[in-house]
Motif scaffolding. Structure first.
Motif, mmCIF file in Angstrom:
data_model
loop_
_atom_site.group_PDB
_atom_site.id
_atom_site.type_symbol
_atom_site.label_atom_id
_atom_site.label_comp_id
_atom_site.label_asym_id
_atom_site.label_seq_id
_atom_site.Cartn_x
_atom_site.Cartn_y
_atom_site.Cartn_z
ATOM 1 N N THR A 101 -0.591 28.534 -2.204
ATOM 2 C CA THR A 101 0.092 29.753 -1.786
ATOM 3 C C THR A 101 -0.175 30.892 -2.757
ATOM 4 N N GLY A 102 -0.151 30.585 -4.055
ATOM 5 C CA GLY A 102 -0.402 31.609 -5.071
ATOM 6 C C GLY A 102 -1.797 32.192 -4.970
ATOM 7 N N LYS A 103 -2.788 31.330 -4.758
ATOM 8 C CA LYS A 103 -4.169 31.805 -4.616
ATOM 9 C C LYS A 103 -4.325 32.666 -3.370
ATOM 10 N N ASP A 104 -3.691 32.247 -2.270
ATOM 11 C CA ASP A 104 -3.757 33.031 -1.033
ATOM 12 C C ASP A 104 -3.193 34.431 -1.244
ATOM 13 N N LEU A 105 -2.081 34.525 -2.000
ATOM 14 C CA LEU A 105 -1.457 35.819 -2.249
ATOM 15 C C LEU A 105 -2.359 36.711 -3.085
ATOM 16 N N VAL A 106 -2.936 36.168 -4.141
ATOM 17 C CA VAL A 106 -3.812 36.950 -5.023
ATOM 18 C C VAL A 106 -5.064 37.411 -4.281
ATOM 19 N N PHE A 185 1.810 33.518 4.033
ATOM 20 C CA PHE A 185 2.672 32.719 4.909
ATOM 21 C C PHE A 185 1.850 32.041 6.012
ATOM 22 N N TYR A 186 0.867 32.761 6.547
ATOM 23 C CA TYR A 186 0.050 32.186 7.617
ATOM 24 C C TYR A 186 -0.719 30.964 7.135
ATOM 25 N N GLU A 187 -1.411 31.115 5.999
ATOM 26 C CA GLU A 187 -2.197 29.996 5.460
ATOM 27 C C GLU A 187 -1.287 28.849 5.028
ATOM 28 N N GLY A 188 -0.125 29.192 4.451
ATOM 29 C CA GLY A 188 0.810 28.158 4.009
ATOM 30 C C GLY A 188 1.381 27.367 5.176
ATOM 31 N N LEU A 189 1.840 28.072 6.216
ATOM 32 C CA LEU A 189 2.371 27.398 7.406
ATOM 33 C C LEU A 189 1.285 26.574 8.103
ATOM 34 N N LYS A 190 0.085 27.116 8.099
ATOM 35 C CA LYS A 190 -1.039 26.408 8.720
ATOM 36 C C LYS A 190 -1.332 25.097 7.989
ATOM 37 N N ARG A 191 -1.328 25.157 6.659
ATOM 38 C CA ARG A 191 -1.585 23.933 5.874
ATOM 39 C C ARG A 191 -0.506 22.884 6.128
ATOM 40 N N GLN A 192 0.756 23.328 6.215
ATOM 41 C CA GLN A 192 1.853 22.394 6.461
ATOM 42 C C GLN A 192 1.720 21.712 7.814
ATOM 43 N N ILE A 208 2.856 30.843 14.276
ATOM 44 C CA ILE A 208 2.807 31.039 12.823
ATOM 45 C C ILE A 208 2.246 32.429 12.485
ATOM 46 N N GLY A 209 1.356 32.936 13.326
ATOM 47 C CA GLY A 209 0.865 34.309 13.130
ATOM 48 C C GLY A 209 1.984 35.320 13.304
ATOM 49 N N ALA A 294 -15.262 28.266 17.858
ATOM 50 C CA ALA A 294 -16.309 28.212 18.883
ATOM 51 C C ALA A 294 -17.676 28.548 18.288
ATOM 52 N N THR A 295 -17.719 29.528 17.404
ATOM 53 C CA THR A 295 -18.989 29.933 16.791
ATOM 54 C C THR A 295 -19.575 28.822 15.937
ATOM 55 N N PHE A 296 -18.727 28.208 15.104
ATOM 56 C CA PHE A 296 -19.211 27.113 14.249
ATOM 57 C C PHE A 296 -19.659 25.918 15.091
ATOM 58 N N THR A 297 -18.962 25.681 16.209
ATOM 59 C CA THR A 297 -19.325 24.569 17.090
ATOM 60 C C THR A 297 -20.673 24.823 17.764
ATOM 61 N N VAL A 298 -20.843 26.031 18.292
ATOM 62 C CA VAL A 298 -22.090 26.400 18.973
ATOM 63 C C VAL A 298 -23.286 26.346 18.018
ATOM 64 N N MET A 299 -23.068 26.815 16.789
ATOM 65 C CA MET A 299 -24.156 26.847 15.804
ATOM 66 C C MET A 299 -24.358 25.505 15.111
ATOM 67 N N GLY A 300 -23.494 24.527 15.461
ATOM 68 C CA GLY A 300 -23.645 23.215 14.866
ATOM 69 C C GLY A 300 -23.273 23.162 13.414
ATOM 70 N N LEU A 301 -22.364 24.095 13.022
ATOM 71 C CA LEU A 301 -21.947 24.159 11.624
ATOM 72 C C LEU A 301 -20.483 23.769 11.513
ATOM 73 N N LYS A 302 -20.100 23.414 10.318
ATOM 74 C CA LYS A 302 -18.692 23.090 10.027
ATOM 75 C C LYS A 302 -18.227 23.963 8.896
ATOM 76 N N SER A 303 -17.069 24.569 9.074
ATOM 77 C CA SER A 303 -16.542 25.428 8.007
ATOM 78 C C SER A 303 -16.398 24.627 6.731
ATOM 79 N N ALA A 304 -17.026 25.149 5.678
ATOM 80 C CA ALA A 304 -16.990 24.431 4.397
ATOM 81 C C ALA A 304 -15.679 24.598 3.666
ATOM 82 N N ARG A 305 -14.940 25.605 4.060
ATOM 83 C CA ARG A 305 -13.721 25.930 3.306
ATOM 84 C C ARG A 305 -12.520 25.188 3.863
ATOM 85 N N LYS A 306 -11.906 24.387 3.052
ATOM 86 C CA LYS A 306 -10.690 23.696 3.467
ATOM 87 C C LYS A 306 -9.517 24.609 3.259
ATOM 88 N N ARG A 307 -8.682 24.652 4.280
ATOM 89 C CA ARG A 307 -7.520 25.520 4.179
ATOM 90 C C ARG A 307 -6.304 24.693 3.818
#
Length: 307
Positions: A101-106, A185-192, A208-209, A294-307
């Protein structure tokens, strides 16, 4: 450097821009009502639907969509910059680990500062274009006459100086806490929620948005009112200090608001603002999440960033 210039950051930026444009177009009349309530202090109507009915009756059926193009243009640029900066910085800092949460805020705060400094001139112009031709109750407001975005830039620079394009920058910098709080709050609620299920539904993202934006808007609304007045820049107020956006002017405008309307005057138009921003933010995040997935799926990629 590769994280900053990554394809993933570009996808997030484009999805954020498209999501915001879609949501703002749907709920644009609510933003028109909010802006009138903030700037036109002597308007008697207090509710969103009454203000919209007045606008349509006095100015025509399409009046609630006046200034749509400059607003959408500004919003597209602004959210592209914000989402790109937010996701790039987060990719560099988090580096594949779980965020906090702290990193998201900064990260949200830094992205907001970058966004404000780059896009404030666009918002100054679109605020004036959106209010041009409006029938105000407040005689302190001086009317404007711009033929379009380019002419507005030209007239503002010619008549008020180039720094006038950054009117309201100081409260805008303070208001970077709004998207920072929203994303925190969005990223925090999403992670939960993701701890309890593999995938979020459309309703989960929408809710949550909405919650994240409602909290951020309520906390920062008085400064948003001052920001709108300063961006409009055509109130005959505080003649002793013409440096719009200074701390002195912010305090002056807040004091005038409280003196004329009481403490609740700082929250005039909050109903319209909450209705508009909460629904807009919820729909924006929904489009954003679906489009990136949808974009990552179509391009055959996976988001590298874990939320």
């Amino acid at each position: 450097m590769a994280s900053v210039l990554s394809y993933e950051s570009l996808v997030h930026a484009v999805a954020g821009a498209v999501g915001s444009m879609t949501a703002m177009t749907v709920f644009f009349p609510l933003d028109t009502a909010r802006l009138r309530l903030q700037v036109d202090e002597k308007r008697k109507s207090k509710t969103t639907h009454m203000v919209l009915l007045e606008i349509i009756k006095e100015e025509g059926l399409l009046a609630p969509y006046r200034g749509w193009f400059p607003v959408i243009s500004s919003l597209c640029c602004s959210n592209f910059v914000y989402f790109y900066t937010f996701n790039s910085l987060k990719a560099v800092w988090v580096k594949g680990q779980h965020s906090t949460t702290g990193k998201d805020l900064v990260v949200g705060f830094v992205a907001g500062v970058v966004n404000v400094l780059l896009t404030t001139p666009l918002w100054v112009v679109n605020t004036r274009l959106k209010l041009q031709g409006a029938k105000f109750r407040n005689e302190d407001i001086v009317p404007t006459n711009y033929s379009g975005i380019i002419d507005a830039f030209h007239q503002i620079i010619r008549d008020e100086g180039i720094l006038a394009l950054w009117n309201g920058t100081f409260p805008s910098l303070l208001l970077v806490f709004n998207p920072a709080i929203q994303f925190m709050f969005y990223e925090g609620l999403k992670r939960q929620l993701l701890k309890k299920r593999m995938k979020l539904s459309s309703l989960d993202v929408f809710i949550i948005g909405a919650i994240a934006k409602a909290i951020a808007t309520t906390v920062t609304y008085p400064l948003q009112t001052v920001q709108s007045i300063l961006r409009f820049g055509h109130h005959r107020l505080n003649p002793e200090n013409r440096t719009l956006g200074s701390l002195r002017n912010i305090l002056y405008l807040l004091h005038q608001r409280v003196r004329r309307f009481g403490i609740m005057g700082l929250y005039k138009g909050l109903e319209a603002k909450l209705l508009q921003t909460v629904l807009t933010a919820a729909l924006m995040f929904l489009v954003y999440e679906k489009l990136t997935a949808a974009t990552f799926t179509v391009m055959g990629l996976k988001s590298a960033r874990k939320r």
